[in-house]
Design a protein around this motif. Structure first.
Motif, PDB file in Angstrom:
ATOM      1  N   LEU A  96      -2.374   5.247   2.302  1.00 43.92           N
ATOM      2  CA  LEU A  96      -2.432   5.122   3.761  1.00 43.92           C
ATOM      3  C   LEU A  96      -2.844   6.430   4.416  1.00 43.92           C
ATOM      4  O   LEU A  96      -3.633   6.464   5.361  1.00 43.92           O
ATOM      5  CB  LEU A  96      -1.063   4.661   4.278  1.00 43.92           C
ATOM      6  CG  LEU A  96      -0.962   4.452   5.797  1.00 43.92           C
ATOM      7  CD1 LEU A  96      -1.931   3.367   6.241  1.00 43.92           C
ATOM      8  CD2 LEU A  96       0.470   4.088   6.179  1.00 43.92           C
ATOM      9  N   ARG A  99       2.150   5.146   0.398  1.00 45.36           N
ATOM     10  CA  ARG A  99       2.042   6.093   1.518  1.00 45.36           C
ATOM     11  C   ARG A  99       0.853   7.034   1.317  1.00 45.36           C
ATOM     12  O   ARG A  99       0.193   7.419   2.281  1.00 45.36           O
ATOM     13  CB  ARG A  99       3.336   6.868   1.622  1.00 45.36           C
ATOM     14  CG  ARG A  99       3.363   7.862   2.784  1.00 45.36           C
ATOM     15  CD  ARG A  99       4.684   8.569   2.867  1.00 45.36           C
ATOM     16  NE  ARG A  99       5.753   7.616   3.161  1.00 45.36           N
ATOM     17  CZ  ARG A  99       7.034   7.959   3.271  1.00 45.36           C
ATOM     18  NH1 ARG A  99       7.389   9.225   3.107  1.00 45.36           N
ATOM     19  NH2 ARG A  99       7.943   7.048   3.525  1.00 45.36           N
ATOM     20  N   MET A 158       0.852  -1.196   0.000  1.00 47.26           N
ATOM     21  CA  MET A 158       0.000   0.000   0.000  1.00 47.26           C
ATOM     22  C   MET A 158       0.888   1.248   0.000  1.00 47.26           C
ATOM     23  O   MET A 158       1.813   1.357   0.789  1.00 47.26           O
ATOM     24  CB  MET A 158      -0.917   0.017   1.221  1.00 47.26           C
ATOM     25  CG  MET A 158      -1.855   1.220   1.266  1.00 47.26           C
ATOM     26  SD  MET A 158      -2.898   1.218   2.739  1.00 47.26           S
ATOM     27  CE  MET A 158      -3.829  -0.271   2.476  1.00 47.26           C
TER      28      MET A 158
END
Length: 378
Positions: free
Chosen positions: A6, A3, A1
Motif C-alpha cells: 500500500l 502495508r 494487501m
C-alpha cells in the motif's frame, strides 16, 4: 494487501502528481525552420524581408531521403515584427528562427539605424544571438533568391565564405550578440562584412563596411585595407598575407612585388589628451612574418633582408595612414580610441562631443617589420 504494498502504491501516485508534462513542446514536423533572412528597404519607410526556408523533397520510391531544397518567402511591413506577421500568413507552418545562421541587410537599409532593424532579435527568446550579420552591396534579396551557390545551399555557402574571410584577417566575426553593446556605446563603433553578387551563381567578400553611430556609412574598406585595420586593432586571425611593391624599378612586373606572410602583429595605442581640441594618438605596431613569395629571389644576405624589412615597414605605415584617413573621414571609431579617452581622461571626455572631435584628432601610425624566414630555397 500488505502495508508495504500500500505504501509503494501511495508513493507511486504521489510521484505521478509531481511529474510535469511537455506543456510547451514544439514538434519539428510542425515548424518551418528559417536559416537566412534578407532585409531590404522598400517604398517609403517600408521594410521587405525575404526568408530562406529549408525544405525536403518527399521520399523517393526506393526509400532514399529526398534532396534538401530552399524556398524563399517575402513579407513587407513598417517594422520587422510587422514583416514577421506578414510572413506568418504566407508560411504553411510555424515560423521558427531558432536555427537562424545569417542576417543579410541591403546597403540602403543598413544606412538607417541598425538597432531599430534588429530590435526584434533582442526581444525574441527564440532568436539565436550567435547568427552572423552582413551587408550586401545592392539588394539583399538578390542573394537570397540565388538559393544555391555553386551547388551548395545558400546558408552553408555564405557562412563558409565568411568564416574563410575571418580566418584570413579580411573581416571580423560579428554576430547579433557582439554588436549589441557597441551600438549603445558612444565611444566606439564596429564594422560588418560586406558581400556582393559577382555572377548569377557566385558571391564574394568585398571587405569591411564601416559603421558610425549605429548606421552604415556607405564606406567599405577593401580586403587589403581591412587586413591592415584588423592588425592595427590587434585582431589578426589565423592567416594574414600582404602583397607589396618593393622594387618599382624592375622591368619584370612580377619582380616588383613581395608577399609577406604575417605570423604576429602586435599594436599599442597611446593617447595624449591636453584638451578637448588637442588630442594626439600614436599607434605603434610590430609585425613579424616570413617571405611567402619573392620572384626576384637572391635573398642570400642579412643586409638584403634588412632592406626588405624597411620597405615593408614603409609600405605598411603608408597603408595604415590611408586606413586611418578613411575611418576618420567616415567618422567611424572602429579602433575604439574613444573608449581609451573615456576611461583615462573622463573629465575631458565629458566636456567634448566625440563625433565632432574624432575626425579632427591626430592619429600617427608607426610600423616596424621583422622578417624571420625567407622560405626553403635559401
Amino acid at each position: 494487501m500488505s502495508r508495504r504494498n500500500l505504501w509503494n502504491i501511495v508513493c507511486v501516485l504521489l510521484t505521478l502528481i509531481l511529474l510535469t508534462g511537455c506543456w510547451d513542446q514544439r514538434l519539428l514536423k510542425d515548424l518551418k525552420l528559417v536559416f537566412t533572412v534578407a532585409f531590404d528597404a522598400g517604398e517609403g519607410d517600408e521594410i521587405i524581408s525575404h526568408v530562406a526556408i529549408r525544405e525536403s523533397e518527399k521520399l523517393s520510391v526506393g526509400g532514399q531521403p529526398g534532396q534538401a531544397t530552399v524556398g524563399v518567402v517575402e513579407g513587407k511591413g513598417i517594422t520587422l515584427r510587422d514583416t514577421r506577421l506578414n510572413l506568418d500568413r504566407r508560411i504553411p507552418g510555424e515560423f521558427s528562427p531558432s536555427k537562424m545562421r545569417m542576417y543579410l541587410m541591403g546597403e540602403e537599409l543598413a544606412q538607417k539605424d541598425i538597432y531599430s532593424i534588429l530590435d526584434i532579435l533582442y526581444r525574441d527568446p527564440k532568436a539565436p544571438l550567435g547568427a552572423k550579420l552582413a551587408i550586401v552591396e545592392g539588394k539583399a534579396e538578390d542573394i537570397i533568391h540565388m538559393k544555391t551557390i555553386k551547388e551548395t545551399l545558400l546558408t552553408e555557402a555564405i557562412s563558409d565564405l565568411l568564416v574563410t574571410a575571418e580566418d584570413n584577417t579580411i573581416i571580423e566575426n560579428e554576430t547579433v550578440q557582439t554588436v549589441c553593446p557597441i551600438m549603445f556605446d558612444p565611444s566606439a563603433d564596429f564594422s560588418l562584412p560586406v558581400i556582393k553578387m559577382i555572377e548569377t551563381n557566385d558571391i564574394e567578400v568585398v571587405g569591411m563596411g564601416l559603421i558610425s553611430d549605429r548606421t552604415y556609412t556607405g564606406v567599405t574598406l577593401d580586403a587589403e585595407h581591412s587586413t591592415t585595420l584588423l592588425m592595427l586593432a590587434n585582431k589578426k586571425a589565423k592567416v594574414a598575407q600582404v602583397n607589396m611593391m618593393v622594387h618599382p624599378e624592375e622591368e619584370n612586373p612580377q619582380n616588383r612585388y613581395m608577399t609577406l606572410s604575417i605570423s604576429k602583429a602586435k599594436s599599442k595605442i597611446t593617447t595624449t589628451v591636453n584638451s578637448p581640441t588637442d588630442i594626439q594618438v600614436k599607434i605603434d605596431m610590430k609585425v613579424t612574418g616570413a617571405i611567402a613569395e619573392y620572384p626576384k629571389n637572391h635573398l642570400v644576405s642579412k643586409q638584403k633582408v634588412k632592406v626588405l624589412e624597411e620597405k615593408a615597414a614603409q609600405y605598411l605605415t603608408t597603408q595604415s595612414e590611408e586606413v586611418i584617413k578613411i575611418i576618420q573621414d567616415a567618422n567611424s571609431d572602429v579602433l575604439k580610441i574613444g573608449q581609451q579617452i573615456k576611461a583615462h581622461h573622463n573629465k575631458t571626455w565629458k566636456a567634448m562631443k566625440w563625433r565632432e572631435v574624432y575626425p579632427t584628432i591626430e592619429i600617427e601610425p608607426n610600423v616596424k617589420v621583422e622578417i624571420t624566414g625567407t622560405g626553403i630555397i635559401n
